[in-house]
Design a protein around this motif. Structure first.
Motif, short mmCIF file in Angstrom:
data_model
loop_
_atom_site.label_atom_id
_atom_site.label_comp_id
_atom_site.label_asym_id
_atom_site.label_seq_id
_atom_site.Cartn_x
_atom_site.Cartn_y
_atom_site.Cartn_z
N MET A 1 0.83 -1.17 0.00
CA MET A 1 0.00 0.00 0.00
C MET A 1 0.88 1.25 0.00
SD MET A 1 -2.48 1.40 2.98
CE MET A 1 -1.13 2.13 3.88
N GLN A 2 0.48 2.21 -0.78
CA GLN A 2 1.20 3.47 -0.82
C GLN A 2 0.22 4.60 -0.56
OE1 GLN A 2 3.09 3.78 -4.62
NE2 GLN A 2 4.81 2.55 -4.00
N PHE A 3 0.69 5.61 0.10
CA PHE A 3 -0.13 6.80 0.29
C PHE A 3 0.78 8.01 0.22
CE2 PHE A 3 1.27 5.84 4.55
CZ PHE A 3 1.44 7.06 5.15
N GLN A 4 0.20 9.13 -0.14
CA GLN A 4 0.94 10.37 -0.24
C GLN A 4 1.11 10.96 1.16
OE1 GLN A 4 2.08 11.24 -3.14
NE2 GLN A 4 2.96 13.21 -2.63
N ILE A 5 2.32 11.22 1.55
CA ILE A 5 2.57 11.79 2.86
C ILE A 5 2.18 13.27 2.82
CG2 ILE A 5 4.33 12.41 4.55
CD1 ILE A 5 5.88 9.93 3.68
N PRO A 6 1.28 13.68 3.72
CA PRO A 6 0.86 15.08 3.75
C PRO A 6 2.02 16.01 4.13
CG PRO A 6 -0.60 13.71 5.09
CD PRO A 6 0.57 12.87 4.70
N ASP A 7 1.91 17.26 3.76
CA ASP A 7 2.95 18.25 4.06
C ASP A 7 3.24 18.37 5.55
OD1 ASP A 7 3.11 18.82 1.34
OD2 ASP A 7 1.74 20.53 1.48
N TRP A 8 2.23 18.21 6.37
CA TRP A 8 2.37 18.41 7.81
C TRP A 8 2.97 17.19 8.53
CZ3 TRP A 8 -0.22 14.53 10.06
CH2 TRP A 8 -1.29 13.99 9.38
N TRP A 9 3.08 16.06 7.86
CA TRP A 9 3.45 14.78 8.49
C TRP A 9 4.74 14.87 9.31
CZ3 TRP A 9 0.60 10.39 8.80
CH2 TRP A 9 1.23 9.24 9.23
N ASP A 10 5.82 15.34 8.71
CA ASP A 10 7.11 15.38 9.40
C ASP A 10 7.11 16.32 10.59
OD1 ASP A 10 8.30 13.51 7.72
OD2 ASP A 10 9.00 15.04 6.32
N GLU A 11 6.28 17.35 10.53
CA GLU A 11 6.22 18.33 11.61
C GLU A 11 5.43 17.83 12.82
OE1 GLU A 11 4.77 22.94 12.34
OE2 GLU A 11 4.71 22.09 10.34
N TRP A 12 4.38 17.04 12.59
CA TRP A 12 3.45 16.69 13.66
C TRP A 12 3.42 15.22 14.07
CZ3 TRP A 12 1.97 20.45 16.54
CH2 TRP A 12 1.85 21.72 16.01
N VAL A 13 4.01 14.33 13.30
CA VAL A 13 3.94 12.90 13.63
C VAL A 13 5.23 12.42 14.27
CG1 VAL A 13 3.67 10.57 12.67
CG2 VAL A 13 2.27 12.45 11.80
N VAL A 14 5.08 11.67 15.35
CA VAL A 14 6.21 11.07 16.04
C VAL A 14 6.14 9.57 15.79
CG1 VAL A 14 7.24 10.62 18.29
CG2 VAL A 14 6.14 12.81 17.85
#
Length: 57
Positions: A1-14
């Motif tokens: 499965m592939q999904f597009q990583i949202p722009d905010w992902w690196d900033e808000w996901v741990v």
């Protein structure tokens, strides 16, 4: 499965790699994440869980 990583992902996901290696849920949102990030994060995690669950025939 592939999904597009949202722009905010690196900033808000741990990501807790130790939990992931044990097969546990290792993704979490940082405190104070905006509502949009919370909504999209929840949907993305559900999509990942569904793709990892065994398919019933």
């Amino acid at each position: 499965m592939q999904f597009q990583i949202p722009d905010w992902w690196d900033e808000w996901v741990v990501i807790d790699e130790e939990k992931l290696m044990k097969g546990e849920d290792g993704w979490s949102l940082k405190e104070g994440a905006p509502a949009r990030a919370k909504r999209e994060f929840k949907a993305t995690i559900e999509m990942i869980k569904m793709s990892q669950s065994p398919h019933k025939d």
